[in-house]
Design an enzyme around this catalytic site. Structure first.
Site, mmCIF file in Angstrom:
data_model
loop_
_atom_site.group_PDB
_atom_site.id
_atom_site.type_symbol
_atom_site.label_atom_id
_atom_site.label_comp_id
_atom_site.label_asym_id
_atom_site.label_seq_id
_atom_site.Cartn_x
_atom_site.Cartn_y
_atom_site.Cartn_z
ATOM 1 N N CYS A 251 47.611 -8.347 40.220
ATOM 2 C CA CYS A 251 47.436 -7.070 40.709
ATOM 3 C C CYS A 251 48.324 -6.494 41.312
ATOM 4 O O CYS A 251 48.941 -5.771 41.811
ATOM 5 C CB CYS A 251 47.306 -6.320 39.657
ATOM 6 N N SER B 28 36.293 2.914 41.440
ATOM 7 C CA SER B 28 36.695 4.248 42.304
ATOM 8 C C SER B 28 36.857 5.564 41.660
ATOM 9 O O SER B 28 37.027 6.853 41.939
ATOM 10 C CB SER B 28 38.392 3.603 42.865
ATOM 11 N N LYS C 272 32.688 -3.045 33.711
ATOM 12 C CA LYS C 272 33.276 -1.930 34.493
ATOM 13 C C LYS C 272 34.238 -0.804 33.673
ATOM 14 O O LYS C 272 35.069 -1.741 32.463
ATOM 15 C CB LYS C 272 33.658 -2.524 35.187
ATOM 16 N N CYS D 104 48.992 -7.867 35.691
ATOM 17 C CA CYS D 104 47.976 -8.853 36.380
ATOM 18 C C CYS D 104 47.914 -9.965 36.107
ATOM 19 O O CYS D 104 47.702 -11.302 36.182
ATOM 20 C CB CYS D 104 46.388 -8.430 35.256
ATOM 21 N N LYS E 269 35.855 -5.370 30.072
ATOM 22 C CA LYS E 269 36.591 -4.539 31.419
ATOM 23 C C LYS E 269 37.489 -3.316 31.172
ATOM 24 O O LYS E 269 38.202 -4.072 29.850
ATOM 25 C CB LYS E 269 37.864 -4.742 32.806
ATOM 26 N N CYS F 186 43.190 -12.082 41.024
ATOM 27 C CA CYS F 186 44.018 -11.563 40.383
ATOM 28 C C CYS F 186 45.006 -11.512 40.737
ATOM 29 O O CYS F 186 45.107 -11.524 42.115
ATOM 30 C CB CYS F 186 43.017 -10.000 39.513
HETATM 31 C C1 PBG Z 1 42.111 -6.239 39.068
HETATM 32 C C2 PBG Z 1 40.875 -4.531 39.847
HETATM 33 C C3 PBG Z 1 41.272 -3.806 39.620
HETATM 34 C C4 PBG Z 1 40.120 -3.319 39.714
HETATM 35 C C5 PBG Z 1 39.335 -4.003 40.568
HETATM 36 N N1 PBG Z 1 39.953 -5.410 40.146
HETATM 37 C C6 PBG Z 1 42.127 -2.802 38.856
HETATM 38 C C7 PBG Z 1 42.692 -2.786 37.501
HETATM 39 O O1 PBG Z 1 42.406 -3.556 37.079
HETATM 40 O O2 PBG Z 1 43.822 -1.618 37.627
HETATM 41 C C8 PBG Z 1 38.975 -1.610 40.064
HETATM 42 C C9 PBG Z 1 37.996 -1.464 40.774
HETATM 43 C C10 PBG Z 1 38.385 0.133 41.383
HETATM 44 O O3 PBG Z 1 39.038 0.736 39.864
HETATM 45 O O4 PBG Z 1 37.618 0.271 41.688
HETATM 46 N N2 PBG Z 1 43.245 -6.077 38.451
#
Ligand code: PBG
Length: 307
Positions: A103, A255, A229, A111, A176, A101
């Site tokens: 970001c 997270s 996720k 991203c 996602k 990614c």
């Molecule tokens: C990158 C990415 C993210 C997460 C994993 N890869 C963040 C997002 O999309 O904001 C989140 C993982 C987590 O919250 O543990 N794009």
């Protein structure tokens, strides 16, 4: 006698944050018990996790080296490609999944490449494909695009194949959601969160059908496994995906879900370890073949005590 759901340390994939510099093991305030590691410290950490039975990791880069043309992401000497090469030199049998990614590398925290105020899907796909080659060259076993651009699996697969990386796997984040549960991660990865809105490319959690098409597209384009996720509050989606498609499912226990559980660790009315164990079993029961979780190392210990 009739237990048909089990859990093992082999099911877990541990997320690790890598930073520039030397001899750095810096506490991550938003992820209790997790640290940013410079590469030398990361190598030691990999030995520890291997000893504990965890053999798969997913890597994220923490850097100040950001710009909005995504050039850090395609630099072979950037932090993640370097980290992958060093880990593989020292620990060949650790399975490395490289999150793909932009970001972590853009000043605006988006991203991909922003054009007229929004991320440009196809321009971003070109960058992602270049980045995938760098990660594969460095030795990543699997590439996990987490950007949510349309058609990226197809573009990445073609580019990998053309460059001789037919054996590099693709585990896209197929499902996602635009979730509020990612905020501790964004803090940890030093992502600019001030006015970030990813709803034009991440999924709407008020729609219960769109995941069917998202997964189908990724499978048709060449996905080897899919990531869903968040995980614990999307068990319905994991279960439905499992019924519809016969392909490994990796759930990402994100997270915010980790924070929710951890916040109660000192609460005398909360049986932390057993609640955590039960939650991870729920992910397996719903159909997860593997779990990305910040709890991976503590689960390795808890599993030992349970069996
Ligand atoms: C990158 C990415 C993210 C997460 C994993 N890869 C963040 C997002 O999309 O904001 C989140 C993982 C987590 O919250 O543990 N794009």
């Amino acid at each position: 006698m009739f237990e048909d759901v089990s859990i093992s340390t082999k099911d877990f994939i541990l997320p690790i944050f890598v930073c520039e510099g030397n001899k750095i093991k810096r506490e991550i305030k938003s992820l209790d018990g997790h640290y940013e590691y410079s590469i030398d410290e990361l190598i030691k950490y990999c030995d520890i996790i291997k000893k504990n039975g965890i053999s798969s990791i997913i890597l994220f880069g923490v850097t100040e080296n950001k710009n909005d043309n995504c050039s850090t992401a395609i630099d072979g000497n950037a932090i993640i490609p370097k980290a992958i090469r060093e880990i593989k030199k020292n620990n060949k049998d650790i399975i490395i999944i490289a999150d793909l990614c932009n970001c972590e590398y853009t000043v605006n925290g988006q991203c991909g490449i922003v054009v007229d105020g929004d991320v440009d899907n196809d321009k971003t796909n070109e960058i992602l494909a270049k980045q995938a080659i760098i990660l594969a060259q460095s030795g990543a076993d699997a590439i996990a695009p987490s950007d949510m651009m349309d058609g990226r699996v197809k573009v990445i697969r073609r580019k990998l194949d053309l460059n001789g990386f037919q054996k590099t796997l693709i585990f896209p984040y197929s499902v996602k959601y635009a979730s509020a549960f990612y905020s501790p991660f964004r803090k940890a990865a030093n992502i600019n969160v001030s006015n970030i809105d990813r709803r034009t490319y991440q999924m709407n959690y008020k729609n219960s059908e769109s995941f069917i098409n998202e997964v189908k597209l990724d499978i048709d384009e060449g996905a080897d496994a899919i990531i869903i996720k968040p995980a614990l509050i999307y068990l319905d989606i994991i279960w439905r995906a499992k019924q519809l498609y016969k392909l490994p499912i990796i759930s990402y226990n994100v997270s915010g879900e980790f924070l929710l559980m951890k916040s109660n660790i000192k609460n005398e009315f909360f049986d932390y370890e057993n609640c955590l164990y039960e939650s991870m079993i729920a992910l397996k029961r719903a159909g997860s073949n593997a779990i990305i979780s910040y709890h991976a190392l503590e689960m390795a210990r808890i599993i030992k005590n349970h069996d």
